[in-house]
Scaffold this active site. Sequence first.
Site, short mmCIF file in Angstrom:
data_model
loop_
_atom_site.label_atom_id
_atom_site.label_comp_id
_atom_site.label_asym_id
_atom_site.label_seq_id
_atom_site.Cartn_x
_atom_site.Cartn_y
_atom_site.Cartn_z
N LYS A 138 6.66 7.39 -1.59
CA LYS A 138 6.21 6.05 -1.99
C LYS A 138 6.70 5.80 -3.40
CE LYS A 138 3.83 2.70 -0.24
NZ LYS A 138 3.56 2.38 1.18
N ASP B 166 6.84 -3.03 0.38
CA ASP B 166 5.38 -2.92 0.40
C ASP B 166 4.91 -4.19 -0.33
OD1 ASP B 166 3.26 -0.59 1.06
OD2 ASP B 166 2.56 -1.61 -0.73
#
Length: 445
Positions: free
Chosen positions: A125, A165
């Site tokens: 991430k 995201d």
Amino acid sequence: MKYVDKVLARLKKQNPGEKEFHQAATEILTSLEAVIEKHPEYEKAALLERFVEPERVILFRVPWVDDKGRIQVNKGYRVQFNGAIGPYKGGLRFHPSVNLSIIKFLGLEQILKNSLTGLPIGGGKGGSDFDPKGKSDHEIMVFCQSFMTELFRHIGQDTDVPAGDIGVGAREIGYLFGQYKRLKNEHVGVLTGRGLSYGGSLARKEATGYGLVYITEEAMRARGDSFKGKTVVVSGSGNVAIYACQKALELGGKVVAMSDSNGYVYDPNGIDIETVRDIKEVKRGRIKEYAERVKGSVYTEGCRGIWAIPCEVALPCATQNEINGENARLLVKNGIKYVSEGANMPSDLEAMEVFGKASGVVFLPAKAANAGGVATSALEMAQSSQRLYWSFDEVDAKLKNVMINIYRNIDDAARRYGAEGDYVLGANVAGFEKVAEAMMAHGIV
Ligand code: GLU
């Protein structure tokens, strides 16, 4: 002290102040206790200590010049958390709240989510504390270029494949990809969520929202139930929320509310999703405008009020910890039947406990329920490697299959550990089993 508790205590001591990371690790590790008991070799191999420690954390400076000629400096992050079952995979989040704790909680969740998809992707991430809100298109481009000027050396189609995201959509992926290609002189599938003209996959945009509804539908089907006629509340109005709403409507659900970070709209006649799409996808406006455009709908400032609206299905698709214990109790009191998490960790620990204890409430946690996005990213990677494109229906059918399999696997794992219907446990266990097996096979690395 039990092994799991020892690891948690050590994690909290070694990573002080990282509250979201502590929260995610607590939720995950406590539900793994039964698995750990069955495998004493894991403790000997310090498997959990290694599991909660990212393989690599990259922190970098992102300097850029705004439209007024002022120099701005943001923080850039990429956490390559676990590559045991495939290249690191996970989105980039651009939001002022981003810090190392947030990226690590998202990365840890991503490891298990990606494992649950059944596809060969590890967990990672990244992101930045850059706030895209109010920035010009030119500023977004300049920022993305500067971000990639450092990130490019750490990623690669077989190493680490970022995606979008919160705050990173098609436009940002385009600028990031353009800069990567320029720096590396390679046109490869190093990012997913790409535009269709340069390697993207059909149905990727819709995948997280559609997948969320597919897995909820499967949970309903297993109970002889369906979306037909059910009142649904969807929080958020970003990519996940929009396509969850669209699919829920298609299956006969009645979505009565949506929100953004300022407030929510309630439309008793059912949300007109095309108006939401025009406001959010075309005009990049605020959800407030919905009430100005659609008769009979009401806008209320503030986000938490959305959970006071009586509904049978709640699809939280905004952000972490958007449902607290109080919100959860109100949802239960108002007759909630299904809670499916489209955002990452939208229910806090207390809310999860409330849903877990309430009889007759089906709770599908994020790492299972929103895995359709990253699963379709893996399908995009497969198409890139083959240099082929699949049709919308082909990708959509594969996505549906993945979501049905996830439901069956988490349901099965919960049953195997004597916790029927506990999908928090089921998802953590089913995701972890595969990662643990791969890590054990690789030796102490
Ligand atoms: N950001 C999404 C997630 O939370 C998608 C990640 C991806 O496609 O790599 O799973």
